[in-house]
Design a protein around this motif. Structure first.
Motif, mmCIF file in Angstrom:
data_model
loop_
_atom_site.group_PDB
_atom_site.id
_atom_site.type_symbol
_atom_site.label_atom_id
_atom_site.label_comp_id
_atom_site.label_asym_id
_atom_site.label_seq_id
_atom_site.Cartn_x
_atom_site.Cartn_y
_atom_site.Cartn_z
ATOM 1 N N PRO A 159 0.895 -1.110 0.289
ATOM 2 C CA PRO A 159 -0.600 0.369 -0.195
ATOM 3 C C PRO A 159 0.866 0.786 -0.020
ATOM 4 O O PRO A 159 0.742 2.253 -0.268
ATOM 5 N N GLU A 160 1.853 1.304 0.801
ATOM 6 C CA GLU A 160 3.183 2.421 0.778
ATOM 7 C C GLU A 160 3.510 2.764 -1.104
ATOM 8 O O GLU A 160 3.820 3.867 -1.042
ATOM 9 N N GLY A 161 3.375 2.115 -1.988
ATOM 10 C CA GLY A 161 3.442 2.113 -3.385
ATOM 11 C C GLY A 161 5.116 1.871 -3.763
ATOM 12 O O GLY A 161 5.070 1.919 -4.857
ATOM 13 N N LYS A 216 -1.517 4.387 0.111
ATOM 14 C CA LYS A 216 -1.988 4.993 -1.066
ATOM 15 C C LYS A 216 -3.281 3.923 -1.030
ATOM 16 O O LYS A 216 -3.776 2.639 -0.589
ATOM 17 N N THR A 217 -4.477 4.106 -1.587
ATOM 18 C CA THR A 217 -5.916 4.212 -1.501
ATOM 19 C C THR A 217 -6.454 3.046 -2.830
ATOM 20 O O THR A 217 -7.747 2.215 -3.110
ATOM 21 N N GLY A 218 -5.637 2.301 -3.204
ATOM 22 C CA GLY A 218 -5.793 1.928 -4.850
ATOM 23 C C GLY A 218 -5.867 0.457 -3.564
ATOM 24 O O GLY A 218 -7.198 -0.313 -4.721
ATOM 25 N N VAL A 219 -5.022 0.144 -3.348
ATOM 26 C CA VAL A 219 -5.454 -0.864 -2.187
ATOM 27 C C VAL A 219 -7.601 -1.384 -1.946
ATOM 28 O O VAL A 219 -7.509 -2.401 -2.947
ATOM 29 N N MET A 220 -7.637 -0.374 -1.342
ATOM 30 C CA MET A 220 -9.374 0.104 -1.165
ATOM 31 C C MET A 220 -9.631 -0.309 -1.907
ATOM 32 O O MET A 220 -11.304 -0.711 -1.670
ATOM 33 N N ARG A 221 -9.513 0.708 -2.843
ATOM 34 C CA ARG A 221 -10.622 0.366 -3.708
ATOM 35 C C ARG A 221 -11.081 -0.259 -4.296
ATOM 36 O O ARG A 221 -12.044 -0.858 -4.819
ATOM 37 N N VAL A 222 -10.196 -1.748 -4.964
ATOM 38 C CA VAL A 222 -10.457 -2.858 -5.153
ATOM 39 C C VAL A 222 -10.827 -3.274 -4.180
ATOM 40 O O VAL A 222 -11.847 -4.513 -4.754
#
Length: 226
Positions: free
Chosen positions: A118-120, A132-138
């Protein structure tokens, strides 16, 4: 097939020799179905040790440069990252994040295990940085469970910026899956996705001995190069 040969016959014995890894919480990983493993990120070796201790096949989304080299070295690098469960994604351009998330969603739609940091990017100094929010969006869109993972000691075995490996002790903690049910109905809300991401990072922080920094690791790296 190459994934399992790589894991058990090629890189696996070296990882056991150098890192002597131990893992707690394996019962928290679902045995079947889609799942997201979200880990802190200390060094390149994190992915290899995680692949080693988790019985299910893990797929990571890696930068395309690992797969486009030429000559013998390029072919070996491409094979190495493919065999270790990584798939290429072009991270250049405005659609880079969208492409990465689409690739991740494909992994989950096939009932697979998606490994994500998640830190990217790797921590520049051993501290834990803002997620970063991508993991939670998925996760909220797919309904796949998110299992936090904490790596410790990998940066001793494989110091960042160094190609040399050292003997050390790697500890891996697999935490309980997050309960995201309260976020689901508002999953299209940016503040809600941010809150879910911050909860994930709080769990990672709680299981690690890292100091938390409320900044993106990539921003810190860019500032250091100016």
């Amino acid at each position: 097939m190459w994934y399992w040969i790589f894991k058990y016959l090629l890189i696996g014995p070296l990882l056991w020799l150098f890192g002597r890894p131990d893992v707690t919480g394996t019962e928290n990983l679902p045995r079947t179905g889609p799942v997201i493993l979200a880990s802190n990120h200390l060094t390149v070796a994190d992915s290899f040790f995680l692949v080693l201790v988790v019985r299910r096949r893990i797929t990571f989304v890696a930068k395309n440069e690992y797969f486009t080299g030429s000559g013998v070295k390029g072919r070996l690098t491409r094979w190495f990252y493919s065999a270790s469960g990584q798939v290429p994604i072009d991270r250049a351009g405005a659609d880079a994040a969208r492409g990465a998330l689409a690739a991740a969603r494909g992994i989950l739609d096939r009932g697979g295990v998606w490994g994500i940091y998640p830190e990217g990017t790797r921590s520049p100094d051993g501290r834990l940085y803002k997620g970063k929010t991508g993991v939670m969006r998925v996760a909220l869109d797919s309904g796949a469970p998110v299992v936090p993972v904490v790596m410790r000691g990998t940066d001793t075995v494989n110091p960042p910026g160094s190609r040399r490996w050292r003997f050390g002790k790697v500890h891996i903690t697999i935490a309980e899956p997050l309960n995201l049910s309260r976020y689901h109905d508002l999953r299209d809300s940016r503040p809600i996705v941010r809150a879910a991401t911050d909860e994930l990072m709080s769990v990672l922080h709680g299981h690690s001995d890292q100091e938390y920094v409320d900044r993106y690791a990539a921003d810190v790296k860019r500032s250091a190069t100016r």
